[in-house]
Design a protein around this motif. Structure first.
Motif, mmCIF file in Angstrom:
data_model
loop_
_atom_site.group_PDB
_atom_site.id
_atom_site.type_symbol
_atom_site.label_atom_id
_atom_site.label_comp_id
_atom_site.label_asym_id
_atom_site.label_seq_id
_atom_site.Cartn_x
_atom_site.Cartn_y
_atom_site.Cartn_z
ATOM 1 N N ALA A 22 -10.452 10.154 -17.109
ATOM 2 C CA ALA A 22 -10.581 10.200 -15.646
ATOM 3 C C ALA A 22 -11.216 8.920 -15.113
ATOM 4 O O ALA A 22 -10.760 8.371 -14.102
ATOM 5 C CB ALA A 22 -11.395 11.417 -15.217
ATOM 6 N N ASN A 23 -12.253 8.439 -15.787
ATOM 7 C CA ASN A 23 -12.918 7.217 -15.326
ATOM 8 C C ASN A 23 -11.981 6.020 -15.340
ATOM 9 O O ASN A 23 -12.068 5.139 -14.492
ATOM 10 C CB ASN A 23 -14.151 6.925 -16.173
ATOM 11 C CG ASN A 23 -15.349 7.727 -15.749
ATOM 12 O OD1 ASN A 23 -15.510 8.059 -14.571
ATOM 13 N ND2 ASN A 23 -16.195 8.076 -16.695
ATOM 14 N N ARG A 24 -11.051 5.991 -16.292
ATOM 15 C CA ARG A 24 -10.095 4.883 -16.373
ATOM 16 C C ARG A 24 -9.142 4.885 -15.176
ATOM 17 O O ARG A 24 -8.620 3.860 -14.794
ATOM 18 C CB ARG A 24 -9.307 4.957 -17.672
ATOM 19 C CG ARG A 24 -10.172 4.831 -18.906
ATOM 20 C CD ARG A 24 -9.366 4.904 -20.169
ATOM 21 N NE ARG A 24 -8.396 3.830 -20.273
ATOM 22 C CZ ARG A 24 -8.673 2.575 -20.594
ATOM 23 N NH1 ARG A 24 -9.905 2.221 -20.815
ATOM 24 N NH2 ARG A 24 -7.728 1.675 -20.673
ATOM 25 N N GLN A 25 -8.907 6.047 -14.580
ATOM 26 C CA GLN A 25 -7.975 6.168 -13.468
ATOM 27 C C GLN A 25 -8.655 6.069 -12.103
ATOM 28 O O GLN A 25 -7.991 6.075 -11.077
ATOM 29 C CB GLN A 25 -7.233 7.510 -13.565
ATOM 30 C CG GLN A 25 -6.523 7.724 -14.882
ATOM 31 C CD GLN A 25 -5.438 6.703 -15.140
ATOM 32 O OE1 GLN A 25 -4.670 6.370 -14.245
ATOM 33 N NE2 GLN A 25 -5.364 6.190 -16.349
ATOM 34 N N MET A 26 -9.976 6.006 -12.067
ATOM 35 C CA MET A 26 -10.734 6.145 -10.824
ATOM 36 C C MET A 26 -11.031 4.850 -10.075
ATOM 37 O O MET A 26 -11.554 4.907 -8.969
ATOM 38 C CB MET A 26 -12.061 6.856 -11.101
ATOM 39 C CG MET A 26 -11.906 8.314 -11.432
ATOM 40 S SD MET A 26 -11.011 9.229 -10.177
ATOM 41 C CE MET A 26 -12.034 8.958 -8.765
ATOM 42 N N LYS A 27 -10.737 3.703 -10.609
ATOM 43 C CA LYS A 27 -11.117 2.456 -9.952
ATOM 44 C C LYS A 27 -10.640 2.376 -8.492
ATOM 45 O O LYS A 27 -11.435 2.072 -7.606
ATOM 46 C CB LYS A 27 -10.629 1.254 -10.755
ATOM 47 C CG LYS A 27 -11.151 -0.050 -10.215
ATOM 48 C CD LYS A 27 -10.761 -1.223 -11.084
ATOM 49 C CE LYS A 27 -11.357 -2.490 -10.527
ATOM 50 N NZ LYS A 27 -11.025 -3.655 -11.337
ATOM 51 N N PRO A 28 -9.384 2.658 -8.182
ATOM 52 C CA PRO A 28 -8.961 2.588 -6.771
ATOM 53 C C PRO A 28 -9.723 3.571 -5.881
ATOM 54 O O PRO A 28 -10.053 3.247 -4.740
ATOM 55 C CB PRO A 28 -7.476 2.942 -6.807
ATOM 56 C CG PRO A 28 -7.046 2.810 -8.215
ATOM 57 C CD PRO A 28 -8.258 2.963 -9.071
ATOM 58 N N TYR A 29 -10.018 4.756 -6.416
ATOM 59 C CA TYR A 29 -10.757 5.754 -5.628
ATOM 60 C C TYR A 29 -12.192 5.310 -5.388
ATOM 61 O O TYR A 29 -12.755 5.563 -4.327
ATOM 62 C CB TYR A 29 -10.728 7.123 -6.324
ATOM 63 C CG TYR A 29 -9.349 7.701 -6.414
ATOM 64 C CD1 TYR A 29 -8.736 8.265 -5.305
ATOM 65 C CD2 TYR A 29 -8.642 7.661 -7.614
ATOM 66 C CE1 TYR A 29 -7.458 8.786 -5.383
ATOM 67 C CE2 TYR A 29 -7.368 8.185 -7.698
ATOM 68 C CZ TYR A 29 -6.780 8.737 -6.587
ATOM 69 O OH TYR A 29 -5.511 9.250 -6.667
ATOM 70 N N ARG A 30 -12.786 4.652 -6.366
ATOM 71 C CA ARG A 30 -14.158 4.168 -6.195
ATOM 72 C C ARG A 30 -14.205 3.045 -5.153
ATOM 73 O O ARG A 30 -15.122 2.997 -4.339
ATOM 74 C CB ARG A 30 -14.721 3.708 -7.528
ATOM 75 C CG ARG A 30 -15.032 4.878 -8.425
ATOM 76 C CD ARG A 30 -15.945 4.494 -9.557
ATOM 77 N NE ARG A 30 -16.337 5.685 -10.263
ATOM 78 C CZ ARG A 30 -15.919 6.018 -11.468
ATOM 79 N NH1 ARG A 30 -15.104 5.222 -12.113
ATOM 80 N NH2 ARG A 30 -16.322 7.126 -12.031
ATOM 81 N N ILE A 31 -13.239 2.169 -5.177
ATOM 82 C CA ILE A 31 -13.180 1.100 -4.174
ATOM 83 C C ILE A 31 -13.024 1.710 -2.790
ATOM 84 O O ILE A 31 -13.713 1.323 -1.837
ATOM 85 C CB ILE A 31 -12.033 0.110 -4.497
ATOM 86 C CG1 ILE A 31 -12.352 -0.667 -5.780
ATOM 87 C CG2 ILE A 31 -11.782 -0.838 -3.330
ATOM 88 C CD1 ILE A 31 -11.188 -1.475 -6.328
#
Length: 156
Positions: A22-31
């Motif tokens: 999940a963390n690997r897929q979350m970068k756009p959501y975190r931005i």
């Protein structure tokens, strides 16, 4: 290389694997979450009574802190009963084979994208969202060294 281990079901290991994916897929959501928090804070600074500012800030905080735990919890609920019985892991120079009592999968190392090593496990990544968890604590030190040397020689 010929490594064979029995891997009992471990809920915490499964949670860590799901969190890793999940963390690997979350970068756009975190931005997006950071952008929402900044925008919401700016709206609140302009008008302390702005419901939109508080809503946008809350949405940004949810994107930053709530999505991964919700994704992991959802992933845990969606696991098949077959997965919760433990598995047998066989690693050879050509294949990684996972055998559950009711399900079996084989992965050819040629299809491997990369291996990510953590202190507890190796994640053999077949694509961006599929990982085979290879636990270190169940391997003898010689097996760990053998697998580590094998992964170092895999084409990148």
């Amino acid at each position: 290389m010929q490594i064979s281990i029995s891997v009992p079901y471990d809920e915490q290991r499964l949670r860590r694997t799901l969190r890793f994916l999940a963390n690997r897929q979350m970068k756009p959501y975190r931005i997006l979450g950071v952008a929402f928090v900044v925008l919401g804070a700016a709206l609140i600074a302009l008008d302390l009574t702005s419901p939109a500012g508080y809503g946008i800030t809350a949405g940004g905080l949810a994107l930053l802190f709530a999505v991964v735990p919700i994704t992991v919890a959802s992933g845990m609920r969606m696991q098949s009963a077959a997965v919760k019985q433990g598995y047998h892991l066989s690693l050879t120079d050509e294949w990684a084979q996972v055998s559950y009592p009711l399900v079996e999968s084989r992965f050819r190392w040629q299809g491997l994208d990369r291996v990510v090593e953590t202190p507890e496990v190796w994640y053999a990544m077949f694509g961006k969202a599929q990982a085979l968890t290879i636990p270190k604590d169940l391997m003898a030190p010689e097996q760990q060294a053998q697998f580590s040397a094998f992964t170092a020689n895999l084409p990148r």
